[in-house]
Scaffold this motif. Structure first.
Motif, PDB file in Angstrom:
ATOM      1  N   ILE A   4      -0.359   6.765   2.290  1.00 37.51           N
ATOM      2  CA  ILE A   4       0.633   7.382   1.384  1.00 37.51           C
ATOM      3  C   ILE A   4       1.519   6.302   0.760  1.00 37.51           C
ATOM      4  CG2 ILE A   4       2.657   8.913   1.288  1.00 37.51           C
ATOM      5  CD1 ILE A   4       1.232  10.621   3.435  1.00 37.51           C
ATOM      6  N   LEU A   5       1.916   5.333   1.576  1.00 44.00           N
ATOM      7  CA  LEU A   5       2.728   4.231   1.063  1.00 44.00           C
ATOM      8  C   LEU A   5       1.942   3.423   0.022  1.00 44.00           C
ATOM      9  CD1 LEU A   5       4.450   3.050   4.370  1.00 44.00           C
ATOM     10  CD2 LEU A   5       5.527   4.233   2.467  1.00 44.00           C
ATOM     11  N   PHE A   6       0.660   3.253   0.283  1.00 46.35           N
ATOM     12  CA  PHE A   6      -0.207   2.560  -0.670  1.00 46.35           C
ATOM     13  C   PHE A   6      -0.226   3.314  -2.003  1.00 46.35           C
ATOM     14  CE2 PHE A   6      -3.703   0.600  -2.694  1.00 46.35           C
ATOM     15  CZ  PHE A   6      -4.649   1.555  -3.028  1.00 46.35           C
ATOM     16  N   LEU A   7      -0.386   4.638  -1.927  1.00 49.68           N
ATOM     17  CA  LEU A   7      -0.408   5.451  -3.155  1.00 49.68           C
ATOM     18  C   LEU A   7       0.917   5.347  -3.905  1.00 49.68           C
ATOM     19  CD1 LEU A   7      -2.290   8.698  -2.029  1.00 49.68           C
ATOM     20  CD2 LEU A   7      -3.142   6.864  -3.485  1.00 49.68           C
ATOM     21  N   MET A   8       2.013   5.326  -3.136  1.00 48.32           N
ATOM     22  CA  MET A   8       3.343   5.193  -3.763  1.00 48.32           C
ATOM     23  C   MET A   8       3.448   3.860  -4.503  1.00 48.32           C
ATOM     24  SD  MET A   8       6.058   6.545  -0.957  1.00 48.32           S
ATOM     25  CE  MET A   8       6.376   8.260  -0.709  1.00 48.32           C
ATOM     26  N   ARG A   9       2.905   2.829  -3.889  1.00 45.06           N
ATOM     27  CA  ARG A   9       2.937   1.495  -4.520  1.00 45.06           C
ATOM     28  C   ARG A   9       2.148   1.525  -5.829  1.00 45.06           C
ATOM     29  NH1 ARG A   9      -0.388  -2.240  -1.470  1.00 45.06           N
ATOM     30  NH2 ARG A   9      -1.414  -2.746  -3.424  1.00 45.06           N
ATOM     31  N   ILE A  10       0.989   2.188  -5.781  1.00 41.34           N
ATOM     32  CA  ILE A  10       0.145   2.298  -6.980  1.00 41.34           C
ATOM     33  C   ILE A  10       0.894   3.046  -8.089  1.00 41.34           C
ATOM     34  CG2 ILE A  10      -1.986   3.300  -7.929  1.00 41.34           C
ATOM     35  CD1 ILE A  10      -2.381   0.829  -6.135  1.00 41.34           C
ATOM     36  N   VAL A  11       1.555   4.124  -7.711  1.00 35.05           N
ATOM     37  CA  VAL A  11       2.296   4.924  -8.700  1.00 35.05           C
ATOM     38  C   VAL A  11       3.418   4.091  -9.316  1.00 35.05           C
ATOM     39  CG1 VAL A  11       3.906   6.867  -8.944  1.00 35.05           C
ATOM     40  CG2 VAL A  11       1.751   7.202  -7.762  1.00 35.05           C
ATOM     41  N   LEU A  12       4.217   3.458  -8.465  1.00 36.61           N
ATOM     42  CA  LEU A  12       5.358   2.672  -8.956  1.00 36.61           C
ATOM     43  C   LEU A  12       4.883   1.535  -9.858  1.00 36.61           C
ATOM     44  CD1 LEU A  12       8.449   2.163  -8.800  1.00 36.61           C
ATOM     45  CD2 LEU A  12       7.983   0.629  -6.884  1.00 36.61           C
ATOM     46  N   GLY A  13       3.927   0.751  -9.344  1.00 36.89           N
ATOM     47  CA  GLY A  13       3.412  -0.379 -10.122  1.00 36.89           C
ATOM     48  C   GLY A  13       2.720   0.088 -11.394  1.00 36.89           C
ATOM     49  N   GLY A  14       1.931   1.143 -11.272  1.00 40.07           N
ATOM     50  CA  GLY A  14       1.177   1.659 -12.414  1.00 40.07           C
ATOM     51  C   GLY A  14       2.074   2.143 -13.541  1.00 40.07           C
ATOM     52  N   VAL A  15       3.147   2.850 -13.177  1.00 35.54           N
ATOM     53  CA  VAL A  15       4.072   3.349 -14.209  1.00 35.54           C
ATOM     54  C   VAL A  15       4.720   2.190 -14.953  1.00 35.54           C
ATOM     55  CG1 VAL A  15       6.265   4.561 -14.577  1.00 35.54           C
ATOM     56  CG2 VAL A  15       4.518   5.586 -13.130  1.00 35.54           C
ATOM     57  N   THR A  74       9.398  -5.131  -5.742  1.00 32.46           N
ATOM     58  CA  THR A  74       9.903  -3.757  -5.609  1.00 32.46           C
ATOM     59  C   THR A  74      11.419  -3.740  -5.766  1.00 32.46           C
ATOM     60  OG1 THR A  74       8.072  -3.235  -4.122  1.00 32.46           O
ATOM     61  CG2 THR A  74       9.913  -1.687  -4.162  1.00 32.46           C
ATOM     62  N   VAL A  75      12.089  -4.749  -5.233  1.00 25.86           N
ATOM     63  CA  VAL A  75      13.554  -4.837  -5.384  1.00 25.86           C
ATOM     64  C   VAL A  75      13.918  -4.938  -6.859  1.00 25.86           C
ATOM     65  CG1 VAL A  75      15.549  -6.353  -5.019  1.00 25.86           C
ATOM     66  CG2 VAL A  75      14.057  -5.814  -3.104  1.00 25.86           C
ATOM     67  N   LEU A  76      13.181  -5.786  -7.578  1.00 28.45           N
ATOM     68  CA  LEU A  76      13.454  -5.961  -9.014  1.00 28.45           C
ATOM     69  C   LEU A  76      13.240  -4.658  -9.774  1.00 28.45           C
ATOM     70  CD1 LEU A  76      14.199  -8.439 -10.837  1.00 28.45           C
ATOM     71  CD2 LEU A  76      11.846  -8.335 -11.619  1.00 28.45           C
ATOM     72  N   LEU A  77      12.126  -3.979  -9.471  1.00 27.09           N
ATOM     73  CA  LEU A  77      11.846  -2.715 -10.158  1.00 27.09           C
ATOM     74  C   LEU A  77      12.888  -1.653  -9.791  1.00 27.09           C
ATOM     75  CD1 LEU A  77       7.944  -2.370 -10.084  1.00 27.09           C
ATOM     76  CD2 LEU A  77       9.412  -3.494 -11.742  1.00 27.09           C
ATOM     77  N   ALA A  78      13.342  -1.674  -8.541  1.00 24.17           N
ATOM     78  CA  ALA A  78      14.389  -0.727  -8.121  1.00 24.17           C
ATOM     79  C   ALA A  78      15.678  -0.982  -8.897  1.00 24.17           C
ATOM     80  CB  ALA A  78      14.641  -0.841  -6.619  1.00 24.17           C
ATOM     81  N   LEU A  79      15.982  -2.255  -9.130  1.00 25.61           N
ATOM     82  CA  LEU A  79      17.183  -2.591  -9.913  1.00 25.61           C
ATOM     83  C   LEU A  79      17.031  -2.124 -11.354  1.00 25.61           C
ATOM     84  CD1 LEU A  79      17.965  -6.168  -8.518  1.00 25.61           C
ATOM     85  CD2 LEU A  79      19.330  -4.093  -8.205  1.00 25.61           C
ATOM     86  N   PHE A  80      15.824  -2.291 -11.898  1.00 22.76           N
ATOM     87  CA  PHE A  80      15.553  -1.780 -13.245  1.00 22.76           C
ATOM     88  C   PHE A  80      15.803  -0.278 -13.283  1.00 22.76           C
ATOM     89  CE2 PHE A  80      14.649  -5.018 -15.920  1.00 22.76           C
ATOM     90  CZ  PHE A  80      13.445  -5.689 -15.799  1.00 22.76           C
ATOM     91  N   LEU A  81      15.226   0.420 -12.293  1.00 24.49           N
ATOM     92  CA  LEU A  81      15.330   1.883 -12.273  1.00 24.49           C
ATOM     93  C   LEU A  81      16.784   2.324 -12.152  1.00 24.49           C
ATOM     94  CD1 LEU A  81      12.242   2.575 -10.014  1.00 24.49           C
ATOM     95  CD2 LEU A  81      12.547   3.449 -12.332  1.00 24.49           C
ATOM     96  N   LEU A  82      17.532   1.624 -11.337  1.00 20.32           N
ATOM     97  CA  LEU A  82      18.954   1.962 -11.176  1.00 20.32           C
ATOM     98  C   LEU A  82      19.696   1.808 -12.505  1.00 20.32           C
ATOM     99  CD1 LEU A  82      20.591   2.863  -8.770  1.00 20.32           C
ATOM    100  CD2 LEU A  82      21.210   0.483  -8.331  1.00 20.32           C
ATOM    101  N   SER A  83      19.380   0.739 -13.222  1.00 21.94           N
ATOM    102  CA  SER A  83      20.062   0.528 -14.509  1.00 21.94           C
ATOM    103  C   SER A  83      19.618   1.569 -15.532  1.00 21.94           C
ATOM    104  CB  SER A  83      19.857  -0.893 -15.042  1.00 21.94           C
ATOM    105  OG  SER A  83      18.499  -1.205 -15.099  1.00 21.94           O
ATOM    106  N   PHE A 127      12.679   2.963  -2.930  1.00 28.71           N
ATOM    107  CA  PHE A 127      13.526   2.935  -1.737  1.00 28.71           C
ATOM    108  C   PHE A 127      12.683   3.105  -0.472  1.00 28.71           C
ATOM    109  CE2 PHE A 127      17.467   3.192   0.442  1.00 28.71           C
ATOM    110  CZ  PHE A 127      17.344   4.135   1.437  1.00 28.71           C
ATOM    111  N   ILE A 128      11.761   4.079  -0.508  1.00 32.13           N
ATOM    112  CA  ILE A 128      10.893   4.324   0.648  1.00 32.13           C
ATOM    113  C   ILE A 128      10.009   3.112   0.924  1.00 32.13           C
ATOM    114  CG2 ILE A 128       8.960   5.712   1.513  1.00 32.13           C
ATOM    115  CD1 ILE A 128      10.207   8.095  -0.044  1.00 32.13           C
ATOM    116  N   LEU A 129       9.477   2.513  -0.142  1.00 30.15           N
ATOM    117  CA  LEU A 129       8.607   1.344   0.033  1.00 30.15           C
ATOM    118  C   LEU A 129       9.368   0.173   0.641  1.00 30.15           C
ATOM    119  CD1 LEU A 129       6.544   1.398  -3.297  1.00 30.15           C
ATOM    120  CD2 LEU A 129       5.663   1.756  -0.987  1.00 30.15           C
ATOM    121  N   LEU A 130      10.639   0.052   0.292  1.00 30.67           N
ATOM    122  CA  LEU A 130      11.435  -1.041   0.845  1.00 30.67           C
ATOM    123  C   LEU A 130      11.805  -0.783   2.303  1.00 30.67           C
ATOM    124  CD1 LEU A 130      13.733  -1.807  -2.221  1.00 30.67           C
ATOM    125  CD2 LEU A 130      12.021  -3.335  -1.234  1.00 30.67           C
ATOM    126  N   LYS A 131      12.023   0.488   2.611  1.00 35.31           N
ATOM    127  CA  LYS A 131      12.418   0.845   3.979  1.00 35.31           C
ATOM    128  C   LYS A 131      11.237   0.751   4.946  1.00 35.31           C
ATOM    129  CE  LYS A 131      16.713   2.147   4.643  1.00 35.31           C
ATOM    130  NZ  LYS A 131      17.514   1.386   5.611  1.00 35.31           N
TER     131      LYS A 131
END
Lengths: 145, 204
Positions: A4-15, A74-83, A127-131
């Motif tokens: 599931i975490l792998f799929l989440m990574r694919i979704v985040l990176g893919g988007v 993932t941290v960088l993308l999370a910062l992008f998303l937050l902004s 957030f989940i991927l980082l945790k």
């Protein structure tokens, strides 16, 4: 759980890869017009942001997709998303005349509220991927990071 | 290591904007020989400045720039005329039909009116929507529907697309101001600068 975490990574990176690619396939002035429409950045910053952000989305989206420097990317993308969440929320609160978020170039058309929902979901994924660390099918695992 | 990657990416990216900073004067610029003989024209036919709009009816940025074009036409009613080239992108599934509809409307002398309606309704470009817009414009329904369903003007759309592709354009919108390329949803100021430059050249 790992899968599931792998799929989440694919979704985040893919988007992010799709988002960066979509912007890069359109004239840069299109994304510049989007950045200006949010009425947040000074005129000096709009041009460098328009040039740099799509490339960063593409590169670090690809890193997350293949699992290279996964945590840092993932941290960088999370910062992008937050902004993005802050900008979109602000635009909705101020009733700015923005009909299209400009998130994916000329590809998928999203209203600001739709983009806010999407980005909030993606931020949760980041957030989940980082945790919860997982390096299933990742380049980091191959390189023993 | 990560910082090195970020720094390298940033340094590479800073090279990209450099070629956009030099301001060009009209005599130094390259002019694309865009042919508008078979294209619609709006405005004073003797206007010294022609803006050719290369557009996709389903492209959000093409819609975004419409108020700017209206502002230009209001500011320069005698100096600027507008023309149009069809460039539906393959990523927009309803675009080609919308462009067909505009050409079918052109067949009944209502191209510019249909163009306005299509840009105002970019999220509703299905066949039934297009027929409804034709009815709103008072077009002859049967011949419009036949024209749309038979794809009467698909070859014209393809001709425009081929012409623009040979100039290296792959995204929309794009504008040729007396042949000078302006790509993307440019602000009014960018158009004004080129228009004023062209008008100076015309007067000298």
């Amino acid at each position: 759980m790992n899968f599931i975490l792998f799929l989440m990574r694919i979704v985040l990176g893919g988007v992010f890869v799709y988002s960066g690619w979509g912007k890069l396939m359109s004239p840069v002035e299109n994304f510049k017009a989007v950045v200006e429409s949010y009425q947040f950045f000074s005129a000096l910053l709009v041009k460098p942001i328009s040039y740099v952000v799509p490339w960063l989305e593409l590169v670090f989206g690809a890193f997350v997709l293949v699992g290279y420097l996964t945590r840092q990317s993932t941290v960088l993308l999370a910062l992008f998303l937050l902004s993005f969440i802050v900008l979109l929320s602000r635009s909705l609160l101020m009733h700015l005349p923005i009909s299209e978020c400009g998130c994916f170039g000329s590809g998928i058309v999203l209203a600001p509220w739709q983009a806010l929902v999407l980005d909030s979901g993606l931020f949760l994924i980041a957030f989940i991927l980082l945790k919860r660390k997982s390096n299933l099918f990742s380049l980091d695992r191959r390189l023993h990071r | 290591m990560f910082l090195r990657v970020v720094l390298s990416v940033f340094l590479i990216l800073t090279l990209f904007p450099l070629n956009g900073f030099a301001k060009k004067k009209s005599k130094d610029v390259f002019r694309f020989p865009v042919d508008i003989k078979e294209s619609p024209v709006q405005g004073n036919p003797k206007a010294p400045v022609t803006i050719v709009e290369v557009s996709d009816f389903q492209c959000p940025f093409c819609g975004m720039v419409q108020p700017t074009l209206k502002q230009i036409q209001e500011r320069y009613p005698n100096e600027v005329k507008l023309s149009f080239k069809h460039f539906p992108l393959s990523m927009h599934p309803d675009a080609e039909l919308a462009h067909s509809a505009s050409l079918c409307a052109a067949g009944q002398d209502k191209f510019w009116e249909m163009r306005s309606i299509l840009f105002e309704n970019q999220r509703a470009l299905k066949r039934d929507d297009l027929i409804r817009y034709a009815n709103q414009l008072g077009l002859e329904a049967e011949s419009f529907t036949k024209c749309l369903d038979e794809g009467k003007y698909l070859s014209k759309i393809e001709e425009d697309r081929e012409e623009i592709l040979q100039y290296g354009i792959q995204g929309t919108p794009a504008f040729y101001v007396n042949g000078r390329l302006l790509s993307g949803a440019q602000p009014y100021g960018a158009f004004e600068e080129i228009i004023e430059d062209e008008l100076k050249r015309f007067k000298s």
